[in-house]
Design an enzyme around this catalytic site. Sequence first.
Site, PDB file in Angstrom:
ATOM      1  N   GLY A   1     -13.570  -3.654   0.614  1.00  0.00           N
ATOM      2  CA  GLY A   1     -14.921  -3.112   0.814  1.00  0.00           C
ATOM      3  C   GLY A   1     -15.276  -2.075  -0.231  1.00  0.00           C
TER       4      GLY A   1
ATOM      5  CE  LYS B   1     -20.784 -14.813   8.095  1.00  0.00           C
ATOM      6  NZ  LYS B   1     -20.922 -13.887   9.214  1.00  0.00           N
TER       7      LYS B   1
ATOM      8  NE  ARG C   1      -4.166  -1.749   1.869  1.00  0.00           N
ATOM      9  CZ  ARG C   1      -4.953  -2.277   2.783  1.00  0.00           C
ATOM     10  NH1 ARG C   1      -4.698  -2.110   4.051  1.00  0.00           N
ATOM     11  NH2 ARG C   1      -6.002  -2.971   2.425  1.00  0.00           N
TER      12      ARG C   1
ATOM     13  N   GLY D   1     -10.173  -8.356  -0.657  1.00  0.00           N
ATOM     14  CA  GLY D   1      -9.079  -8.918   0.132  1.00  0.00           C
ATOM     15  C   GLY D   1      -8.644 -10.322  -0.227  1.00  0.00           C
TER      16      GLY D   1
HETATM   17  P1  AMP Z   1     -14.924 -13.335   2.083  1.00  0.00           P
HETATM   18  O1  AMP Z   1     -14.207 -12.493   3.101  1.00  0.00           O
HETATM   19  O2  AMP Z   1     -16.400 -13.300   2.230  1.00  0.00           O
HETATM   20  O3  AMP Z   1     -14.446 -13.059   0.684  1.00  0.00           O
HETATM   21  O4  AMP Z   1     -14.562 -14.832   2.423  1.00  0.00           O
HETATM   22  C1  AMP Z   1     -13.271 -15.352   2.306  1.00  0.00           C
HETATM   23  C2  AMP Z   1     -13.171 -16.578   3.139  1.00  0.00           C
HETATM   24  O5  AMP Z   1     -14.145 -17.504   2.728  1.00  0.00           O
HETATM   25  C3  AMP Z   1     -11.852 -17.278   3.027  1.00  0.00           C
HETATM   26  O6  AMP Z   1     -11.196 -17.203   4.265  1.00  0.00           O
HETATM   27  C4  AMP Z   1     -12.232 -18.722   2.699  1.00  0.00           C
HETATM   28  O7  AMP Z   1     -11.517 -19.667   3.442  1.00  0.00           O
HETATM   29  C5  AMP Z   1     -13.690 -18.781   3.069  1.00  0.00           C
HETATM   30  N1  AMP Z   1     -14.402 -19.812   2.321  1.00  0.00           N
HETATM   31  C6  AMP Z   1     -14.404 -19.995   0.998  1.00  0.00           C
HETATM   32  N2  AMP Z   1     -15.111 -21.087   0.669  1.00  0.00           N
HETATM   33  C7  AMP Z   1     -15.598 -21.611   1.810  1.00  0.00           C
HETATM   34  C8  AMP Z   1     -16.389 -22.743   2.116  1.00  0.00           C
HETATM   35  N3  AMP Z   1     -16.824 -23.571   1.173  1.00  0.00           N
HETATM   36  N4  AMP Z   1     -16.679 -22.975   3.420  1.00  0.00           N
HETATM   37  C9  AMP Z   1     -16.236 -22.147   4.376  1.00  0.00           C
HETATM   38  N5  AMP Z   1     -15.477 -21.052   4.148  1.00  0.00           N
HETATM   39  C10 AMP Z   1     -15.152 -20.789   2.876  1.00  0.00           C
END
Ligand code: AMP
Length: 399
Positions: free
Chosen positions: A379, A204, A36, A356
């Site tokens: 974000g 999520k 950064r 991220g």
């Molecule tokens: P996000 O911050 O919403 O982009 O989520 C990223 C995180 O989602 C990473 O740390 C991944 O390990 C997790 N992730 C991806 N696929 C899965 C899954 N099938 N089950 C649980 N966690 C997951």
Amino acid sequence: MNKLTIKDLDLQGKRVLMRVDFNVPIKDGVVGDDTRIVAALPSINYVLENGGSLVLMSHCGRPKGEKNMEFTLKPAADRLSELVDAKVVLAPDVVGDEVKALVDGLQAGEILLLENVRFYKEEEGKGCTSEDQDAFAKELASYGDIYVSDAFGTAHRAHASMAVVTKYIDQCAAGFLLEKEIEYLGQTLESPEKPFVAIIGGAKISGKIDVVVNLMDKCDAILIGGGMAYTFYKAQGKTIGNSLVEDDKVELAGQILKKAEEKGVKLLLPIDNVVADAFSAEANTHVVEGNIADGWMALDIGPKTIELYCNEVAGAKTVVWNGPMGCFEMEPFATGTFAVCEAVAKSDSVSIIGGGDSVAAVKQSGMADKMSHVSTGGGASLEFMEGKQLPGIVALTDK
Ligand code: AMP
């Protein structure tokens, strides 16, 4: 781009108040990853080379409105002084008489970095009145003749140093980094070359639902992966075992599937998955199509899905990607994410990686330089993709 940019400014003899994003990881008083800081160098050097001096401001971590020296910008100041050919001084505070004296003594070609702006609750505007926030922003504004923002990572926040300070300075411009982000994300989303494919993954559904909805009007295909896929599965009536699910979003997921069908948008879900009997790199695993049995959780997309998604990507002219396809931090569940990453890198498309974890995956794969644009804002890039106006951009002066 209808906002002033740094190139529109006459910088000779001017003091430039610049908001940067030096929110870098720090360990034992040393900057771990200086990406950064390096990303802000083009704007910093441009000001200095064109006869200006710089008052830099940034946040780092979450000191929650208190002067907690655990979150000092000293390590960032030290790293910056190694990267630029200029004197760098770290102010002992963000505002106040001592800071003012340092600003007044600043010579052309010199840099003064203010302390962490989040040492003051007025920065985020939480727990203070808007008059307090205005007064804080006004004092910051008094440190510069011109304002430049190069902090895309916080552009979605209406904080004092981003979107209030701008009320008190006539010329507020985008730095090179911000301009590049706006150009790529803005132009791509406004007039993408088709086929336009979005890959949306991550844990999520809740953080990304608006992105999916907004992209539905623009994309030819949306490929869903990661933990969020199984909330969609549940909406389809599939069994999902112990896979990640947001029960309060199942109905919404169902509505989105229906909407995609009505609109004729290709919204693809995994056709097979790598399932595990525990959330662990040592778990027993196998590949399963469709329903996921009790006692098993899906942690990555399977080989058939990889093939399907990579084919979609191969034919795309524009790709945006946000969120991993599985738990790529654990080696047995990293295949899907890295395969998709490779397909994007190989494709003949304008490719934008936002957010991220997908950025981390792309960097880990060593393919970051094969992408057209790797966004510096998680974000912020998500909100951009949701079609929202970012306060830190809106606040800049129109051309
Ligand atoms: P996000 O911050 O919403 O982009 O989520 C990223 C995180 O989602 C990473 O740390 C991944 O390990 C997790 N992730 C991806 N696929 C899965 C899954 N099938 N089950 C649980 N966690 C997951």
